[in-house]
Design a protein around this motif. Structure first.
Motif, mmCIF file in Angstrom:
data_model
loop_
_atom_site.group_PDB
_atom_site.id
_atom_site.type_symbol
_atom_site.label_atom_id
_atom_site.label_comp_id
_atom_site.label_asym_id
_atom_site.label_seq_id
_atom_site.Cartn_x
_atom_site.Cartn_y
_atom_site.Cartn_z
ATOM 1 N N GLU A 14 0.872 -1.178 0.000
ATOM 2 C CA GLU A 14 0.000 0.000 0.000
ATOM 3 C C GLU A 14 0.909 1.228 0.000
ATOM 4 O OE1 GLU A 14 -2.692 -0.173 3.383
ATOM 5 O OE2 GLU A 14 -2.409 -2.347 3.430
ATOM 6 N N ARG A 15 0.383 2.345 -0.429
ATOM 7 C CA ARG A 15 1.187 3.555 -0.536
ATOM 8 C C ARG A 15 1.885 3.899 0.774
ATOM 9 N NH1 ARG A 15 0.781 7.811 -4.293
ATOM 10 N NH2 ARG A 15 0.655 6.897 -6.361
ATOM 11 N N SER A 16 1.201 3.662 1.885
ATOM 12 C CA SER A 16 1.756 4.109 3.168
ATOM 13 C C SER A 16 2.286 2.954 4.012
ATOM 14 C CB SER A 16 0.694 4.882 3.956
ATOM 15 O OG SER A 16 -0.417 4.045 4.229
ATOM 16 N N VAL A 17 2.497 1.805 3.408
ATOM 17 C CA VAL A 17 3.029 0.660 4.144
ATOM 18 C C VAL A 17 4.193 0.072 3.363
ATOM 19 C CG1 VAL A 17 2.571 -1.641 5.059
ATOM 20 C CG2 VAL A 17 0.785 0.114 5.151
ATOM 21 N N SER A 18 5.277 -0.219 4.069
ATOM 22 C CA SER A 18 6.410 -0.883 3.443
ATOM 23 C C SER A 18 6.927 -1.971 4.360
ATOM 24 C CB SER A 18 7.522 0.119 3.143
ATOM 25 O OG SER A 18 8.645 -0.539 2.575
ATOM 26 N N THR A 19 7.377 -3.039 3.753
ATOM 27 C CA THR A 19 7.978 -4.134 4.508
ATOM 28 C C THR A 19 9.386 -4.363 3.971
ATOM 29 O OG1 THR A 19 5.825 -5.182 4.816
ATOM 30 C CG2 THR A 19 7.778 -6.538 5.190
ATOM 31 N N LEU A 20 10.363 -4.264 4.860
ATOM 32 C CA LEU A 20 11.749 -4.569 4.497
ATOM 33 C C LEU A 20 11.995 -6.035 4.819
ATOM 34 C CD1 LEU A 20 14.590 -3.558 3.589
ATOM 35 C CD2 LEU A 20 15.105 -3.294 6.026
ATOM 36 N N LYS A 21 12.422 -6.780 3.812
ATOM 37 C CA LYS A 21 12.697 -8.191 4.022
ATOM 38 C C LYS A 21 14.196 -8.441 3.925
ATOM 39 C CE LYS A 21 8.174 -9.836 2.609
ATOM 40 N NZ LYS A 21 7.378 -10.771 1.780
ATOM 41 N N ILE A 22 14.701 -9.163 4.907
ATOM 42 C CA ILE A 22 16.108 -9.546 4.908
ATOM 43 C C ILE A 22 16.155 -11.068 4.881
ATOM 44 C CG2 ILE A 22 18.348 -9.303 6.031
ATOM 45 C CD1 ILE A 22 17.170 -6.962 7.644
ATOM 46 N N GLN A 23 16.771 -11.571 3.838
ATOM 47 C CA GLN A 23 16.848 -13.033 3.704
ATOM 48 C C GLN A 23 18.169 -13.539 4.263
ATOM 49 O OE1 GLN A 23 16.175 -12.965 -0.649
ATOM 50 N NE2 GLN A 23 14.411 -14.269 -0.249
ATOM 51 N N ARG A 24 18.107 -14.709 4.818
ATOM 52 C CA ARG A 24 19.316 -15.395 5.290
ATOM 53 C C ARG A 24 20.184 -14.454 6.134
ATOM 54 N NH1 ARG A 24 18.756 -15.908 0.099
ATOM 55 N NH2 ARG A 24 20.646 -14.710 -0.385
ATOM 56 N N THR A 25 19.620 -14.005 7.230
ATOM 57 C CA THR A 25 20.304 -12.994 8.037
ATOM 58 C C THR A 25 21.696 -13.455 8.466
ATOM 59 O OG1 THR A 25 19.155 -13.863 9.988
ATOM 60 C CG2 THR A 25 18.238 -11.883 8.957
ATOM 61 N N GLU A 26 22.576 -12.462 8.559
ATOM 62 C CA GLU A 26 23.952 -12.684 9.001
ATOM 63 C C GLU A 26 24.192 -11.820 10.242
ATOM 64 O OE1 GLU A 26 26.206 -11.371 5.673
ATOM 65 O OE2 GLU A 26 25.466 -12.958 4.335
ATOM 66 N N GLN A 27 25.222 -12.161 10.995
ATOM 67 C CA GLN A 27 25.490 -11.387 12.209
ATOM 68 C C GLN A 27 25.790 -9.934 11.883
ATOM 69 O OE1 GLN A 27 28.435 -13.759 14.431
ATOM 70 N NE2 GLN A 27 26.810 -14.124 15.909
ATOM 71 N N GLY A 28 26.351 -9.701 10.739
ATOM 72 C CA GLY A 28 26.636 -8.330 10.331
ATOM 73 C C GLY A 28 25.391 -7.510 10.038
ATOM 74 N N ASP A 29 24.244 -8.159 9.978
ATOM 75 C CA ASP A 29 22.989 -7.435 9.755
ATOM 76 C C ASP A 29 22.461 -6.820 11.049
ATOM 77 O OD1 ASP A 29 21.791 -10.018 7.466
ATOM 78 O OD2 ASP A 29 23.039 -8.233 7.088
ATOM 79 N N SER A 30 23.078 -7.140 12.169
ATOM 80 C CA SER A 30 22.655 -6.555 13.445
ATOM 81 C C SER A 30 22.848 -5.042 13.385
ATOM 82 C CB SER A 30 23.470 -7.135 14.597
ATOM 83 O OG SER A 30 23.215 -8.511 14.742
ATOM 84 N N ALA A 31 21.757 -4.318 13.555
ATOM 85 C CA ALA A 31 21.787 -2.864 13.392
ATOM 86 C C ALA A 31 20.415 -2.309 13.733
ATOM 87 C CB ALA A 31 22.134 -2.482 11.948
#
Lengths: 113, 115
Positions: free
Chosen positions: A71-88
């Motif tokens: 929807e115009r006012s909704v966004s979903t960020l998807k991160i696949q196969r998370t890595e420890q470096g994605d901690s943020a």
């Protein structure tokens, strides 16, 4: 609501799992950004989308990061196969257009274990 | 590609004194906007001040003012009469008017106010 909200505020994920972070932006805002914020690298743009809600313009293309804007006012960020470096902290921001200010959510702190 | 650089990872100032945070940027565009955002511990970024590149006059918002030097690509923030509530991370940001309109941030400066 009056502002940008993100959920969840905190997320712990096991390495290798996929995660989805949600952003509810302000109705009528055209551009929506996702940032990753770390102590060492500041705030880097992950992806952003403009008025064409179906198109995701990636500021930093990465096969594991993608954003959907159902929807115009909704966004979903998807991160696949998370890595420890994605901690943020992952920040979402929306802009009405032009030089107007960006409104930010409070962020989601992701910890990958 | 546009870049924004904040060369001061940390700054401190005595309460009621004045402090200046530095920011430089690199762009080949002539029309753009520059911003200073404040991020308190609650993590939510708040706009402090905005400058349009086509305006020669420096922007001012109460105790906050900027020194915009377009030729030098410099955009510093001056905080006068510093208050304890000013303690936060400060981010300088750039946004082009045309094209991709990506909002690019500097690394941030952590400002501490000493009572």
């Amino acid at each position: 609501g009056a502002g940008v909200s993100q959920s969840p505020r905190y997320k712990v994920a096991k390495r290798g799992r996929d995660v989805a972070l949600r952003c509810d932006s302000i109705s009528g805002h055209v551009t929506l950004y996702w940032y990753r914020q770390t102590l060492g690298q500041g705030s880097e743009v992950l992806t952003y989308s403009q008025s064409d809600a179906q198109r995701d313009k990636s500021g930093r293309p990465s096969g594991r990061f993608s954003a959907e804007r159902p929807e115009r006012s909704v966004s979903t960020l998807k991160i696949q196969r998370t890595e420890q470096g994605d901690s943020a902290v992952y920040l979402c921001a929306s802009v009405l257009g032009g030089g107007t200010e960006a409104f930010f959510g409070q962020g989601t702190r992701l910890t990958v274990v | 590609a546009q870049t924004v650089t904040q060369s001061q990872p940390e700054m401190s100032v005595q309460e009621a004194e004045t402090v200046t945070l530095s920011c430089t940027y690199d762009t080949s565009e002539s029309d753009y906007y520059l911003f200073w955002y404040k991020q308190p511990p609650s993590r939510q970024m708040i706009l402090v001040i905005r400058q349009e590149a086509y305006k020669q006059q420096n922007a001012t918002e109460n105790r906050f003012s900027v020194n915009f030097q377009k030729a030098a690509k410099s955009f510093s923030l001056k905080i006068s009469d510093s208050q304890l509530g000013d303690a936060a991370m400060y981010f300088c940001a750039y946004r082009c008017i045309q094209g991709a309109q990506k909002l690019v941030f500097g690394q941030g400066t952590r400002l501490t106010i000493n009572p």
